[in-house]
Design a protein around this motif. Sequence first.
Motif, PDB file in Angstrom:
ATOM      1  N   THR A 132       1.275   3.842   3.075  1.00  0.00           N
ATOM      2  CA  THR A 132       1.632   3.111   4.296  1.00  0.00           C
ATOM      3  C   THR A 132       3.056   2.584   4.214  1.00  0.00           C
ATOM      4  O   THR A 132       3.838   2.688   5.172  1.00  0.00           O
ATOM      5  CB  THR A 132       0.650   1.955   4.529  1.00  0.00           C
ATOM      6  N   GLN A 163      -7.254  11.459   3.793  1.00  0.00           N
ATOM      7  CA  GLN A 163      -6.484  10.216   3.813  1.00  0.00           C
ATOM      8  C   GLN A 163      -5.386  10.216   2.755  1.00  0.00           C
ATOM      9  O   GLN A 163      -5.544  10.804   1.680  1.00  0.00           O
ATOM     10  CB  GLN A 163      -7.411   9.015   3.589  1.00  0.00           C
ATOM     11  N   ASP A 206      -6.943   1.060  -1.133  1.00  0.00           N
ATOM     12  CA  ASP A 206      -7.490   0.617   0.147  1.00  0.00           C
ATOM     13  C   ASP A 206      -6.977   1.581   1.209  1.00  0.00           C
ATOM     14  O   ASP A 206      -5.848   1.466   1.670  1.00  0.00           O
ATOM     15  CB  ASP A 206      -7.059  -0.818   0.464  1.00  0.00           C
ATOM     16  N   GLN A 207      -7.797   2.538   1.558  1.00  0.00           N
ATOM     17  CA  GLN A 207      -7.379   3.533   2.535  1.00  0.00           C
ATOM     18  C   GLN A 207      -8.450   3.673   3.610  1.00  0.00           C
ATOM     19  O   GLN A 207      -9.554   3.142   3.498  1.00  0.00           O
ATOM     20  CB  GLN A 207      -7.123   4.882   1.858  1.00  0.00           C
ATOM     21  N   ASN A 208      -8.103   4.375   4.659  1.00  0.00           N
ATOM     22  CA  ASN A 208      -9.054   4.588   5.738  1.00  0.00           C
ATOM     23  C   ASN A 208     -10.285   5.319   5.213  1.00  0.00           C
ATOM     24  O   ASN A 208     -10.193   6.175   4.332  1.00  0.00           O
ATOM     25  CB  ASN A 208      -8.415   5.419   6.850  1.00  0.00           C
ATOM     26  N   ASP A 265     -13.929  -2.372   2.502  1.00  0.00           N
ATOM     27  CA  ASP A 265     -14.747  -3.133   3.446  1.00  0.00           C
ATOM     28  C   ASP A 265     -15.982  -3.653   2.714  1.00  0.00           C
ATOM     29  O   ASP A 265     -16.807  -2.873   2.235  1.00  0.00           O
ATOM     30  CB  ASP A 265     -15.150  -2.236   4.618  1.00  0.00           C
ATOM     31  N   THR A 286     -11.143  -0.426  -6.888  1.00  0.00           N
ATOM     32  CA  THR A 286     -11.445  -0.509  -5.454  1.00  0.00           C
ATOM     33  C   THR A 286     -12.723  -1.308  -5.230  1.00  0.00           C
ATOM     34  O   THR A 286     -12.799  -2.141  -4.323  1.00  0.00           O
ATOM     35  CB  THR A 286     -11.585   0.908  -4.865  1.00  0.00           C
ATOM     36  N   TYR A 288       0.867  -1.174   0.000  1.00  0.00           N
ATOM     37  CA  TYR A 288       0.000   0.000   0.000  1.00  0.00           C
ATOM     38  C   TYR A 288       0.907   1.228   0.000  1.00  0.00           C
ATOM     39  O   TYR A 288       1.715   1.417   0.919  1.00  0.00           O
ATOM     40  CB  TYR A 288      -0.922  -0.028   1.214  1.00  0.00           C
ATOM     41  N   THR A 328     -13.235   2.579   9.067  1.00  0.00           N
ATOM     42  CA  THR A 328     -13.078   1.302   8.374  1.00  0.00           C
ATOM     43  C   THR A 328     -12.155   1.538   7.178  1.00  0.00           C
ATOM     44  O   THR A 328     -11.278   2.385   7.229  1.00  0.00           O
ATOM     45  CB  THR A 328     -14.451   0.724   7.985  1.00  0.00           C
ATOM     46  N   THR A 329     -12.345   0.793   6.093  1.00  0.00           N
ATOM     47  CA  THR A 329     -11.520   0.980   4.896  1.00  0.00           C
ATOM     48  C   THR A 329     -12.400   1.015   3.658  1.00  0.00           C
ATOM     49  O   THR A 329     -13.549   0.558   3.668  1.00  0.00           O
ATOM     50  CB  THR A 329     -10.487  -0.161   4.737  1.00  0.00           C
ATOM     51  N   THR A 330     -11.825   1.517   2.568  1.00  0.00           N
ATOM     52  CA  THR A 330     -12.596   1.667   1.327  1.00  0.00           C
ATOM     53  C   THR A 330     -12.928   0.327   0.681  1.00  0.00           C
ATOM     54  O   THR A 330     -13.775   0.285  -0.218  1.00  0.00           O
ATOM     55  CB  THR A 330     -11.833   2.538   0.317  1.00  0.00           C
ATOM     56  N   ASP A 371      -3.252   5.380  -0.575  1.00  0.00           N
ATOM     57  CA  ASP A 371      -2.821   3.993  -0.368  1.00  0.00           C
ATOM     58  C   ASP A 371      -3.242   3.128  -1.547  1.00  0.00           C
ATOM     59  O   ASP A 371      -3.996   2.151  -1.409  1.00  0.00           O
ATOM     60  CB  ASP A 371      -3.375   3.433   0.948  1.00  0.00           C
TER      61      ASP A 371
END
Length: 316
Positions: free
Chosen positions: A99, A251, A147-149, A233, A283, A96, A229-231, A254
């Motif tokens: 990160t 954000q 995939d990010q917060n 989820d 995504t 990611y 959560t995350t994108t 990522d």
Amino acid sequence: MRPPRVRAAAFVLLLALTGCGTGPSLEDQGEVTAAPGDSRSLTVGSAGFTESDLLAQMYALLLQEAGYRTKILSVTNRELYEPALESGQIDVVPEYAATFADWLNAKVNGADAPTVGSPDPATTMTALRSLAAPRGLTVLDPGRAVDQNAFAVTAAFAAEHGLKNLSDLGAARIPVRLAAGDECVKRPYCAPGLKEVYGIEVTAVDPKGVGTTQAKQAVQSGQDQLVLTTTTDATLDEFGLVLLADDKHLQNADHIVPVVNRARAGSAGVTAALDRLNTVLTTEDLANLNEQADSWRRLPEDVARTYLTGRGLIPN
């Protein structure tokens, strides 16, 4: 002919992480001049959670289609698999961008070093590649999947207050309790960022973890109003939750990126094989694949193979 099945191996312990070093020695870091390698037998690393397993399976299948022999090694800890990637015990791993950039930056410059990840993908990739190259690592191009917060509320709460994005929540001046990890109290992308960037008043952080069942149940029941959560989820619908768009880009970027050991897997052949996923995987696709593995209990290899064949990237 159908390519051979991907072999998965449990990575119990890494011994002598620098014993088979194909990356640059410490004194030579920053002077990587050898031609990129093209080993025909490659080890694909997974971080051991569903999404990483799915990406590793897709990488392995794409590499097989390009004529490489592959095996998958599952390592649940970045502190182990990143040195193994440097040493050549692992040849490629899904990462990611923001990160991993911040993780390498902390490794090089200390835990208190300012973050280098950014909401801007180009800025993030520049920082990541500058940190990875001296360690013998090549970061391939990012794809469309991110995939990010992310933050979610109940669909009923969103409808009642006319919320589509985080700016709407800030403008509504509704105090909220936030279900998240306990580190959210201090992390700039979490409670402090919600206040500074969006004007959202977080009255308390309920330490139930990031995207856990308990956190989502707390929002579903009304105990909390917002959940971190995350994108990707895939279970939000089960709890009646919807994401609020991060319209001011709190954000970091990522994006999913393959990272390879340059001396063993830095060739044009590996790059071309893995790049085929970039323009296809989104995504939304990744969230759907996670759902198939987590909720439908399908094997990650089967989910990955079905997706790649359906998109025409490998034969049936």
